[in-house]
Design a protein around this motif. Sequence first.
Motif, PDB file in Angstrom:
ATOM      1  N   GLY A  83       0.503  -1.104   0.305  1.00  0.00           N
ATOM      2  CA  GLY A  83       0.076  -0.153  -0.033  1.00  0.00           C
ATOM      3  C   GLY A  83       1.008   1.155   0.054  1.00  0.00           C
ATOM      4  O   GLY A  83       0.299   2.033   0.108  1.00  0.00           O
ATOM      5  N   GLU A  84       2.573   1.012  -0.350  1.00  0.00           N
ATOM      6  CA  GLU A  84       2.877   2.191  -0.120  1.00  0.00           C
ATOM      7  C   GLU A  84       3.261   2.999   1.115  1.00  0.00           C
ATOM      8  O   GLU A  84       2.713   2.592   2.606  1.00  0.00           O
ATOM      9  N   LYS A  85       4.024   3.827   0.968  1.00  0.00           N
ATOM     10  CA  LYS A  85       3.921   4.796   2.134  1.00  0.00           C
ATOM     11  C   LYS A  85       2.703   5.188   3.019  1.00  0.00           C
ATOM     12  O   LYS A  85       2.727   5.487   3.700  1.00  0.00           O
ATOM     13  N   LEU A  86       1.456   5.601   1.845  1.00  0.00           N
ATOM     14  CA  LEU A  86       0.603   5.933   1.947  1.00  0.00           C
ATOM     15  C   LEU A  86       0.152   5.171   3.291  1.00  0.00           C
ATOM     16  O   LEU A  86      -1.316   5.812   4.054  1.00  0.00           O
ATOM     17  N   ALA A  87       0.079   3.359   3.306  1.00  0.00           N
ATOM     18  CA  ALA A  87      -0.522   3.068   4.356  1.00  0.00           C
ATOM     19  C   ALA A  87      -0.102   2.958   5.354  1.00  0.00           C
ATOM     20  O   ALA A  87      -0.156   2.775   6.382  1.00  0.00           O
ATOM     21  N   ILE A  88       1.526   3.359   5.965  1.00  0.00           N
ATOM     22  CA  ILE A  88       2.472   3.543   7.244  1.00  0.00           C
ATOM     23  C   ILE A  88       1.471   5.200   7.805  1.00  0.00           C
ATOM     24  O   ILE A  88       1.424   5.024   8.587  1.00  0.00           O
ATOM     25  N   ILE A  89       1.120   6.085   7.053  1.00  0.00           N
ATOM     26  CA  ILE A  89       0.842   7.526   6.795  1.00  0.00           C
ATOM     27  C   ILE A  89      -0.474   7.261   7.899  1.00  0.00           C
ATOM     28  O   ILE A  89      -0.972   7.764   8.707  1.00  0.00           O
ATOM     29  N   GLU A  90      -1.169   6.656   6.722  1.00  0.00           N
ATOM     30  CA  GLU A  90      -2.769   5.815   7.477  1.00  0.00           C
ATOM     31  C   GLU A  90      -2.753   5.783   8.575  1.00  0.00           C
ATOM     32  O   GLU A  90      -3.332   5.473   9.467  1.00  0.00           O
ATOM     33  N   SER A  91      -1.905   4.617   8.775  1.00  0.00           N
ATOM     34  CA  SER A  91      -1.277   3.983  10.222  1.00  0.00           C
ATOM     35  C   SER A  91      -1.761   4.979  11.026  1.00  0.00           C
ATOM     36  O   SER A  91      -2.205   4.540  12.326  1.00  0.00           O
ATOM     37  N   PHE A  92      -0.467   5.120  11.201  1.00  0.00           N
ATOM     38  CA  PHE A  92      -0.343   6.675  12.103  1.00  0.00           C
ATOM     39  C   PHE A  92      -1.299   7.863  12.558  1.00  0.00           C
ATOM     40  O   PHE A  92      -1.599   7.836  13.660  1.00  0.00           O
ATOM     41  N   GLU A  93      -1.770   7.614  11.702  1.00  0.00           N
ATOM     42  CA  GLU A  93      -3.089   9.198  11.449  1.00  0.00           C
ATOM     43  C   GLU A  93      -3.976   8.189  12.111  1.00  0.00           C
ATOM     44  O   GLU A  93      -4.956   9.065  12.640  1.00  0.00           O
ATOM     45  N   LYS A  94      -4.292   6.996  12.079  1.00  0.00           N
ATOM     46  CA  LYS A  94      -5.298   6.743  12.612  1.00  0.00           C
ATOM     47  C   LYS A  94      -5.338   6.510  14.343  1.00  0.00           C
ATOM     48  O   LYS A  94      -5.431   5.980  15.448  1.00  0.00           O
ATOM     49  N   LYS A  95      -3.652   5.395  14.934  1.00  0.00           N
ATOM     50  CA  LYS A  95      -3.703   5.336  16.031  1.00  0.00           C
ATOM     51  C   LYS A  95      -2.770   6.169  16.661  1.00  0.00           C
ATOM     52  O   LYS A  95      -2.838   6.042  17.882  1.00  0.00           O
ATOM     53  N   TYR A  96      -2.322   7.081  16.000  1.00  0.00           N
ATOM     54  CA  TYR A  96      -0.812   8.327  17.125  1.00  0.00           C
ATOM     55  C   TYR A  96      -1.473   9.048  17.450  1.00  0.00           C
ATOM     56  O   TYR A  96      -2.977   9.941  16.948  1.00  0.00           O
ATOM     57  N   VAL A  97      -2.185   9.302  18.723  1.00  0.00           N
ATOM     58  CA  VAL A  97      -2.767  10.605  19.524  1.00  0.00           C
ATOM     59  C   VAL A  97      -2.047  11.678  19.766  1.00  0.00           C
ATOM     60  O   VAL A  97      -0.804  11.571  20.350  1.00  0.00           O
ATOM     61  N   PRO A  98      -1.949  13.312  19.467  1.00  0.00           N
ATOM     62  CA  PRO A  98      -1.045  13.690  19.399  1.00  0.00           C
ATOM     63  C   PRO A  98      -1.243  14.416  20.864  1.00  0.00           C
ATOM     64  O   PRO A  98      -1.678  13.886  21.378  1.00  0.00           O
ATOM     65  N   ILE A  99       0.191  14.453  20.859  1.00  0.00           N
ATOM     66  CA  ILE A  99       0.567  15.417  22.564  1.00  0.00           C
ATOM     67  C   ILE A  99       0.678  16.575  22.470  1.00  0.00           C
ATOM     68  O   ILE A  99       1.529  17.387  22.397  1.00  0.00           O
ATOM     69  N   PRO A 100      -0.480  17.756  22.062  1.00  0.00           N
ATOM     70  CA  PRO A 100      -0.358  19.069  22.350  1.00  0.00           C
ATOM     71  C   PRO A 100       0.639  19.651  22.975  1.00  0.00           C
ATOM     72  O   PRO A 100       0.783  19.263  24.581  1.00  0.00           O
ATOM     73  N   ASP A 101       2.368  20.466  22.493  1.00  0.00           N
ATOM     74  CA  ASP A 101       3.129  20.940  23.940  1.00  0.00           C
ATOM     75  C   ASP A 101       4.082  21.254  23.345  1.00  0.00           C
ATOM     76  O   ASP A 101       4.107  20.375  21.927  1.00  0.00           O
ATOM     77  N   SER A 102       3.977  22.418  23.070  1.00  0.00           N
ATOM     78  CA  SER A 102       4.231  23.651  22.026  1.00  0.00           C
ATOM     79  C   SER A 102       6.248  23.289  21.994  1.00  0.00           C
ATOM     80  O   SER A 102       6.397  23.809  21.014  1.00  0.00           O
ATOM     81  N   SER A 103       6.432  22.444  23.502  1.00  0.00           N
ATOM     82  CA  SER A 103       8.046  22.118  23.688  1.00  0.00           C
ATOM     83  C   SER A 103       8.402  21.097  22.390  1.00  0.00           C
ATOM     84  O   SER A 103       9.388  20.616  22.244  1.00  0.00           O
ATOM     85  N   GLN A 104       7.232  20.344  21.813  1.00  0.00           N
ATOM     86  CA  GLN A 104       7.764  18.950  21.780  1.00  0.00           C
ATOM     87  C   GLN A 104       8.213  18.924  20.117  1.00  0.00           C
ATOM     88  O   GLN A 104       6.968  18.711  19.035  1.00  0.00           O
ATOM     89  N   ASN A 105       8.985  19.440  19.435  1.00  0.00           N
ATOM     90  CA  ASN A 105       9.345  19.990  17.868  1.00  0.00           C
ATOM     91  C   ASN A 105      10.110  19.449  17.628  1.00  0.00           C
ATOM     92  O   ASN A 105      11.979  19.405  18.702  1.00  0.00           O
ATOM     93  N   GLY A 106      10.894  18.592  16.143  1.00  0.00           N
ATOM     94  CA  GLY A 106      12.303  18.336  16.174  1.00  0.00           C
ATOM     95  C   GLY A 106      11.793  16.477  15.460  1.00  0.00           C
ATOM     96  O   GLY A 106      11.241  16.501  14.799  1.00  0.00           O
ATOM     97  N   LEU A 107      12.757  16.018  15.013  1.00  0.00           N
ATOM     98  CA  LEU A 107      12.513  14.560  14.160  1.00  0.00           C
ATOM     99  C   LEU A 107      12.330  13.475  15.560  1.00  0.00           C
ATOM    100  O   LEU A 107      13.642  14.090  16.311  1.00  0.00           O
ATOM    101  N   ILE A 108      11.914  12.230  15.056  1.00  0.00           N
ATOM    102  CA  ILE A 108      12.381  11.415  15.951  1.00  0.00           C
ATOM    103  C   ILE A 108      12.703  10.148  14.898  1.00  0.00           C
ATOM    104  O   ILE A 108      11.628  10.199  14.004  1.00  0.00           O
ATOM    105  N   ARG A 109      13.773   9.600  15.234  1.00  0.00           N
ATOM    106  CA  ARG A 109      14.014   8.096  13.978  1.00  0.00           C
ATOM    107  C   ARG A 109      14.412   7.137  14.671  1.00  0.00           C
ATOM    108  O   ARG A 109      14.363   6.426  15.816  1.00  0.00           O
ATOM    109  N   VAL A 110      12.737   6.347  13.666  1.00  0.00           N
ATOM    110  CA  VAL A 110      12.857   4.509  14.879  1.00  0.00           C
ATOM    111  C   VAL A 110      13.254   3.878  13.251  1.00  0.00           C
ATOM    112  O   VAL A 110      13.256   3.793  12.489  1.00  0.00           O
TER     113      VAL A 110
END
Lengths: 185, 264
Positions: A83-110
């Motif tokens: 399903g290409e990278k779109l399937a990964i994006i959709e998984s995160f859109e469905k499952k990730y619950v944002p933690i609103p915090d203006s100090s949480q900026n940058g990149l995370i690599r897994v």
Amino acid sequence: MFKVVLIMLQKFATHVSSFKFNYLLALIPLMGYCQTEKQNSKYLKSVGDIAFDSLMDRRDFFLCNEKDIMQYHNNSRGLEYRGEKLAIIESFEKKYVPIPDSSQNGLIRVRFVVNCKGQTDRFRIIAMDEDYQTKKFDERITQQILDICKSLDGWLPKKKEDKEFDYYQYLIFKIQSGQITEILP
Amino acid sequence: MKWIIFIFFLPICVAGQPNCNVFLYNKDTAQYNACKSVESVPYYQYTRNYQEKFDKALEICPYFAFAYSAKSTAYLKSGDFLTWKYLIDKAVQFDSIYLDYRAWCRYQFFRDYKGAIADIELLERRKKTKEIGYSAGGEYHLLVAKAMCYSALNQKNKAIEILEDLFSDSTYQAGLFDYYQLAVSYFQIKDYDKAWKYCLEQSKVNNLAENKYYMARISKIKGNTQEYLSLKEESILLYKKEKYMFDPYTEHFNKVYLDTIEKL
């Protein structure tokens, strides 16, 4: 190990002249030196290698070729996911619950390993702020990202010359105020 | 198609090793010796041997910028932004020739739009010309990269202004995806006529599934049902023939996925 090598050399010596045998004996310390030098190197065998860690990794995670884990770009086909990278994006859109915090900026690599069957393990995280400096993100952000990464099951086994191989893959998450705004590569 | 693009740009990708004689000509023996020591490195850039080879070059000449740049590549490709940035900053510190490469990589691998814009604008100020260089793979002029960064930062009009200005230069030869990027920016500000115009231009240069997808969207918005369905079908067909935007490391800006086209 050293004794075994010495016995083998002694047996071999019966077939060669004493000069040659002494020459071979003289090489032994050099062989040891070469090995020590590699062990003392500040580098892993390959940049970004992830060794098995019994505290984090699954013991039953199977690799086709532990000694030669390749990179996701080595077959020139980029990220390969059902399903290409779109399937990964959709998984995160469905499952990730944002933690609103203006100090949480940058990149995370897994970064992790996809084996020759398309299964994953050996997940490792690094993170940075917007100035490329190490950053520790809110645990609720990193843990969610890690868990969702582990749940992704659409990785396609990669092939080169018709042979499937194990490979390193990474996903980078661009975080702005605790929200995932982009997923790379 | 993917291979054609990849092979076409290969000479640009691998060009990087400096001409050692330039250092000799400048009477910089240390840098000349360091350069000669890595003239033909037979190791893959990820390997320990490769890294150690360039470390040795840096022992010979600690300000040999190419060594830092060469060492940084494996970290870039493995997504290690921390080590990559340290190494590429060193390269730029010792030789500003690596500024264009850093600019592009900040954008391509880490979507660091503000950082890439800062580097590109620094290049513009220094060079005082539009000839500021291309992406590492040669697909994009760095002014197009700057426009894409502004577009990503939701400054669509600024992106359009940069691209229109660049394309108005009669000496400029459009890249493989240039008109498409401009078309998408126009589409996003709902100027569908201009978007259509540049989609047509893109078709002449490099007919892409993504391009036809946007044309299908415009036709749908304008209520031209037959045209929309035909363009959508063409887009899907092109996609299945792998005539879409592709890069072996990262994804192109404004890439469209097959599923998105099919759901239009």
